[in-house]
Design a protein around this motif. Structure first.
Motif, PDB file in Angstrom:
ATOM      1  N   PHE A  41       0.825  -1.206   0.000  1.00 46.02           N
ATOM      2  CA  PHE A  41       0.000   0.000   0.000  1.00 46.02           C
ATOM      3  C   PHE A  41       0.861   1.260   0.000  1.00 46.02           C
ATOM      4  N   VAL A  42       1.992   1.223   0.670  1.00 49.14           N
ATOM      5  CA  VAL A  42       2.910   2.358   0.664  1.00 49.14           C
ATOM      6  C   VAL A  42       3.457   2.568  -0.748  1.00 49.14           C
ATOM      7  N   LEU A  43       3.836   1.484  -1.411  1.00 49.72           N
ATOM      8  CA  LEU A  43       4.338   1.569  -2.778  1.00 49.72           C
ATOM      9  C   LEU A  43       3.257   2.097  -3.720  1.00 49.72           C
ATOM     10  N   LEU A  44       2.051   1.602  -3.568  1.00 53.46           N
ATOM     11  CA  LEU A  44       0.935   2.070  -4.390  1.00 53.46           C
ATOM     12  C   LEU A  44       0.682   3.565  -4.165  1.00 53.46           C
ATOM     13  N   GLY A  45       0.711   3.996  -2.917  1.00 58.20           N
ATOM     14  CA  GLY A  45       0.536   5.411  -2.600  1.00 58.20           C
ATOM     15  C   GLY A  45       1.635   6.271  -3.197  1.00 58.20           C
ATOM     16  N   PHE A  46       2.862   5.770  -3.166  1.00 60.78           N
ATOM     17  CA  PHE A  46       3.984   6.494  -3.746  1.00 60.78           C
ATOM     18  C   PHE A  46       3.785   6.677  -5.249  1.00 60.78           C
ATOM     19  N   PHE A  47       3.395   5.603  -5.951  1.00 62.44           N
ATOM     20  CA  PHE A  47       3.176   5.711  -7.391  1.00 62.44           C
ATOM     21  C   PHE A  47       2.019   6.648  -7.722  1.00 62.44           C
ATOM     22  N   ILE A  48       0.962   6.600  -6.942  1.00 55.53           N
ATOM     23  CA  ILE A  48      -0.164   7.509  -7.171  1.00 55.53           C
ATOM     24  C   ILE A  48       0.278   8.953  -6.972  1.00 55.53           C
ATOM     25  N   PHE A  49       1.101   9.205  -5.957  1.00 59.97           N
ATOM     26  CA  PHE A  49       1.606  10.551  -5.707  1.00 59.97           C
ATOM     27  C   PHE A  49       2.460  11.049  -6.868  1.00 59.97           C
ATOM     28  N   ILE A  50       3.375  10.223  -7.355  1.00 62.64           N
ATOM     29  CA  ILE A  50       4.245  10.620  -8.457  1.00 62.64           C
ATOM     30  C   ILE A  50       3.428  10.877  -9.725  1.00 62.64           C
ATOM     31  N   ILE A  51       2.484   9.994 -10.019  1.00 64.31           N
ATOM     32  CA  ILE A  51       1.644  10.164 -11.208  1.00 64.31           C
ATOM     33  C   ILE A  51       0.813  11.437 -11.097  1.00 64.31           C
ATOM     34  N   SER A  52       0.290  11.729  -9.900  1.00 60.39           N
ATOM     35  CA  SER A  52      -0.494  12.964  -9.738  1.00 60.39           C
ATOM     36  C   SER A  52       0.379  14.199  -9.920  1.00 60.39           C
ATOM     37  N   LEU A  53       1.642  14.153  -9.479  1.00 60.72           N
ATOM     38  CA  LEU A  53       2.535  15.287  -9.709  1.00 60.72           C
ATOM     39  C   LEU A  53       2.787  15.507 -11.197  1.00 60.72           C
ATOM     40  N   VAL A  54       2.963  14.418 -11.941  1.00 58.54           N
ATOM     41  CA  VAL A  54       3.185  14.537 -13.387  1.00 58.54           C
ATOM     42  C   VAL A  54       1.961  15.142 -14.059  1.00 58.54           C
ATOM     43  N   PHE A  55       0.771  14.673 -13.701  1.00 54.65           N
ATOM     44  CA  PHE A  55      -0.432  15.210 -14.324  1.00 54.65           C
ATOM     45  C   PHE A  55      -0.675  16.664 -13.938  1.00 54.65           C
ATOM     46  N   LEU A  56      -0.374  17.033 -12.681  1.00 50.41           N
ATOM     47  CA  LEU A  56      -0.536  18.428 -12.286  1.00 50.41           C
ATOM     48  C   LEU A  56       0.446  19.333 -13.022  1.00 50.41           C
ATOM     49  N   ARG A  57       1.632  18.827 -13.268  1.00 49.43           N
ATOM     50  CA  ARG A  57       2.621  19.617 -14.004  1.00 49.43           C
ATOM     51  C   ARG A  57       2.092  19.964 -15.393  1.00 49.43           C
ATOM     52  N   PHE A  58       1.476  19.001 -16.046  1.00 46.44           N
ATOM     53  CA  PHE A  58       0.969  19.264 -17.387  1.00 46.44           C
ATOM     54  C   PHE A  58      -0.381  19.970 -17.376  1.00 46.44           C
ATOM     55  N   TYR A  59      -1.076  19.954 -16.269  1.00 45.47           N
ATOM     56  CA  TYR A  59      -2.338  20.681 -16.146  1.00 45.47           C
ATOM     57  C   TYR A  59      -2.077  22.180 -16.144  1.00 45.47           C
ATOM     58  N   TRP A  60      -0.986  22.587 -15.473  1.00 42.97           N
ATOM     59  CA  TRP A  60      -0.661  24.001 -15.383  1.00 42.97           C
ATOM     60  C   TRP A  60       0.306  24.467 -16.456  1.00 42.97           C
ATOM     61  N   ARG A  61       0.497  23.699 -17.474  1.00 45.79           N
ATOM     62  CA  ARG A  61       1.441  24.022 -18.532  1.00 45.79           C
ATOM     63  C   ARG A  61       0.691  24.126 -19.853  1.00 45.79           C
ATOM     64  N   ASP A  62       1.211  24.881 -20.781  1.00 45.88           N
ATOM     65  CA  ASP A  62       0.554  25.047 -22.082  1.00 45.88           C
ATOM     66  C   ASP A  62       0.614  23.771 -22.903  1.00 45.88           C
ATOM     67  N   GLU A  63       1.720  23.042 -22.784  1.00 49.87           N
ATOM     68  CA  GLU A  63       1.900  21.829 -23.576  1.00 49.87           C
ATOM     69  C   GLU A  63       1.187  20.662 -22.882  1.00 49.87           C
ATOM     70  N   SER A  64       0.493  19.833 -23.645  1.00 55.15           N
ATOM     71  CA  SER A  64      -0.226  18.721 -23.051  1.00 55.15           C
ATOM     72  C   SER A  64       0.688  17.507 -22.905  1.00 55.15           C
ATOM     73  N   LEU A  65       0.246  16.554 -22.136  1.00 57.06           N
ATOM     74  CA  LEU A  65       1.010  15.324 -21.934  1.00 57.06           C
ATOM     75  C   LEU A  65       1.128  14.548 -23.239  1.00 57.06           C
ATOM     76  N   LEU A  66       0.089  14.556 -24.052  1.00 59.97           N
ATOM     77  CA  LEU A  66       0.141  13.859 -25.339  1.00 59.97           C
ATOM     78  C   LEU A  66       1.155  14.505 -26.271  1.00 59.97           C
ATOM     79  N   ASP A  67       1.286  15.837 -26.205  1.00 59.07           N
ATOM     80  CA  ASP A  67       2.298  16.516 -27.014  1.00 59.07           C
ATOM     81  C   ASP A  67       3.700  16.080 -26.604  1.00 59.07           C
TER      82      ASP A  67
END
Length: 76
Positions: A41-67
């Motif tokens: 569960f700790v490992l799962l939480g860590f991966f969810i945290f990292i993935i959410s940081l990546v998505f937030l980075r692209f949410y506040w950026r002009d370039e999309s994740l698909l780009d």
């Protein structure tokens, strides 16, 4: 670049290292089950945290994740 002696050493080292790792893990498997319950569960939480940081980075950026993925794959 690599001489036959170096290649033989690399192969021997990798096989020996992986063998020792596997042996150590098998030997300590009972202790791992006893003392490290719930670490999945700790490992799962860590991966969810990292993935959410990546998505937030692209949410506040002009370039999309698909780009970014297209750019990494060599597309324009």
């Amino acid at each position: 670049m690599f001489t036959p002696g170096r290649i033989a050493f690399i192969i021997f080292f990798v096989v020996a290292f992986v063998s020792i790792l596997i042996y150590s893990y098998i030997k300590d498997k009972g202790l791992h089950n006893k003392y490290y319950k719930g670490t999945l569960f700790v490992l799962l939480g860590f991966f969810i945290f990292i993935i959410s940081l990546v998505f937030l980075r692209f949410y506040w950026r002009d370039e999309s994740l698909l780009d970014l993925i297209r750019h990494m794959m060599g597309g324009s």
